[in-house]
Write a protein that holds these residues in place. Structure first.
Motif, short mmCIF file in Angstrom:
data_model
loop_
_atom_site.label_atom_id
_atom_site.label_comp_id
_atom_site.label_asym_id
_atom_site.label_seq_id
_atom_site.Cartn_x
_atom_site.Cartn_y
_atom_site.Cartn_z
N GLU A 13 0.82 -1.20 0.00
CA GLU A 13 0.00 0.00 0.00
C GLU A 13 0.86 1.26 0.00
OE1 GLU A 13 -3.86 2.04 2.08
OE2 GLU A 13 -2.82 0.47 3.20
N GLN A 14 1.91 1.29 0.81
CA GLN A 14 2.80 2.45 0.82
C GLN A 14 3.43 2.68 -0.55
OE1 GLN A 14 5.32 1.09 4.03
NE2 GLN A 14 4.53 2.69 5.41
N ALA A 15 3.87 1.61 -1.17
CA ALA A 15 4.48 1.71 -2.51
C ALA A 15 3.46 2.23 -3.51
CB ALA A 15 5.01 0.35 -2.94
N ALA A 16 2.24 1.73 -3.45
CA ALA A 16 1.20 2.16 -4.38
C ALA A 16 0.88 3.64 -4.19
CB ALA A 16 -0.06 1.31 -4.18
N LEU A 17 0.78 4.08 -2.94
CA LEU A 17 0.45 5.48 -2.68
C LEU A 17 1.59 6.40 -3.06
CD1 LEU A 17 -1.47 5.05 0.68
CD2 LEU A 17 -2.42 5.45 -1.61
N PHE A 18 2.81 5.97 -2.84
CA PHE A 18 3.97 6.76 -3.28
C PHE A 18 3.90 6.96 -4.79
CE2 PHE A 18 8.16 6.89 -5.19
CZ PHE A 18 8.72 8.00 -4.56
N SER A 19 3.62 5.89 -5.52
CA SER A 19 3.57 5.99 -6.98
C SER A 19 2.38 6.84 -7.43
CB SER A 19 3.53 4.60 -7.61
OG SER A 19 2.34 3.92 -7.29
N ALA A 20 1.27 6.75 -6.74
CA ALA A 20 0.11 7.58 -7.07
C ALA A 20 0.46 9.07 -6.93
CB ALA A 20 -1.07 7.22 -6.19
N ALA A 21 1.18 9.41 -5.86
CA ALA A 21 1.57 10.81 -5.65
C ALA A 21 2.50 11.28 -6.77
CB ALA A 21 2.24 10.97 -4.29
N CYS A 22 3.42 10.43 -7.19
CA CYS A 22 4.32 10.79 -8.30
C CYS A 22 3.51 11.07 -9.56
CB CYS A 22 5.32 9.66 -8.57
SG CYS A 22 6.59 9.46 -7.31
N VAL A 146 7.74 9.90 1.20
CA VAL A 146 8.31 8.77 1.92
C VAL A 146 8.18 8.98 3.42
CG1 VAL A 146 10.50 7.60 2.48
CG2 VAL A 146 9.88 8.02 0.08
N ASN A 147 8.56 10.15 3.88
CA ASN A 147 8.47 10.43 5.32
C ASN A 147 7.05 10.32 5.83
OD1 ASN A 147 11.23 10.82 5.69
ND2 ASN A 147 11.11 12.97 5.11
N ASP A 148 6.08 10.86 5.09
CA ASP A 148 4.68 10.77 5.50
C ASP A 148 4.21 9.32 5.55
OD1 ASP A 148 4.44 13.47 5.81
OD2 ASP A 148 3.04 13.77 4.15
N LEU A 149 4.56 8.56 4.52
CA LEU A 149 4.11 7.17 4.46
C LEU A 149 4.74 6.32 5.57
CD1 LEU A 149 4.09 6.82 0.61
CD2 LEU A 149 2.09 6.59 2.10
N VAL A 150 6.00 6.57 5.87
CA VAL A 150 6.69 5.80 6.90
C VAL A 150 6.16 6.15 8.29
CG1 VAL A 150 8.95 5.51 8.03
CG2 VAL A 150 8.76 5.39 5.54
N THR A 151 5.75 7.40 8.48
CA THR A 151 5.26 7.82 9.79
C THR A 151 3.75 7.70 9.92
OG1 THR A 151 5.16 10.14 9.12
CG2 THR A 151 7.20 9.38 10.18
N GLY A 152 3.10 7.07 8.94
CA GLY A 152 1.67 6.81 9.03
C GLY A 152 0.77 7.93 8.57
N GLY A 153 1.28 8.81 7.71
CA GLY A 153 0.46 9.89 7.18
C GLY A 153 -0.72 9.35 6.39
N GLY A 154 -1.80 10.11 6.35
CA GLY A 154 -3.02 9.66 5.69
C GLY A 154 -3.00 9.83 4.18
N VAL A 155 -3.81 9.03 3.52
CA VAL A 155 -3.94 9.06 2.07
C VAL A 155 -4.47 10.41 1.61
CG1 VAL A 155 -5.13 8.03 0.09
CG2 VAL A 155 -4.35 6.59 1.95
#
Length: 180
Positions: A13-22, A146-155
């Motif tokens: 999920e983190q990988a998917a959301l990172f790619s969505a943001a890109c 990356v920092n947001d996703l690692v620290t539990g930031g919201g979608v």
């Protein structure tokens, strides 16, 4: 944590959301050029693809691979290097979308790095036209993601920020191309 480290430890999920943001950040020029060229069906397909990225379905990853193949047949990918002006920048947006779909379709570390590179390449190409440090900004945005996703930031906050960053980039591109 840098993108290389993140790619190794990120959940699906983190990988998917990172790619969505890109993909979100680079999509403005694509949506503008496709809509300006009178291709509403293509615009709809690109918008639906971007929306798919934000709500990943890991149960049927074949949908993402199928969507990748569909993108490969789209005008921007078929014409490719022959495109000029804003359309050339739209190509790099499609490449970023294509790479983002691969992140979900394969779940591989390499796919995350490929998506990151595609987004940086899209920013670099726009930077060359605008003479604005968009590559540095994209790198900073990716670090923030990356920092947001690692620290539990919201979608929702991730998407809102990616949309705002994308609008800022698009506004610069629109001003440059509409004045030339």
């Amino acid at each position: 944590m840098n993108i290389d480290e993140f790619a190794v430890v990120a959940s699906r999920e983190q990988a998917a959301l990172f790619s969505a943001a890109c993909a979100e950040r680079s999509s403005g020029i694509l949506f503008w050029t496709v809509s300006s060229s009178g291709r509403p069906a293509d615009l709809d397909r690109y918008v639906r693809t971007l929306d798919m990225l934000w709500v990943p379905d890991f149960e049927d990853r074949s949908v993402y691979e199928s969507q990748r193949r569909e993108l490969e047949g789209m005008h921007e990918m078929v014409v490719g290097d022959e495109l000029t002006g804003p359309s050339a920048l739209a190509l790099y947006s499609v490449v970023t979308l294509h790479s983002a779909l691969k992140v979900i379709a394969t779940g591989s570390t390499d796919a995350i790095l490929e998506c990151s590179m595609a987004a940086r390449n899209a920013a670099f190409r726009a930077q060359r036209r605008l003479n604005v440090p968009l590559l540095v900004a994209e790198e900073r945005y990716q670090d923030d993601d990356v920092n947001d996703l690692v620290t539990g930031g919201g979608v929702d906050s991730l998407r809102v920020r990616a949309q705002q960053n994308g609008r800022d980039r698009f506004d610069l591109m629109y001003a440059a191309y509409s004045s030339s």
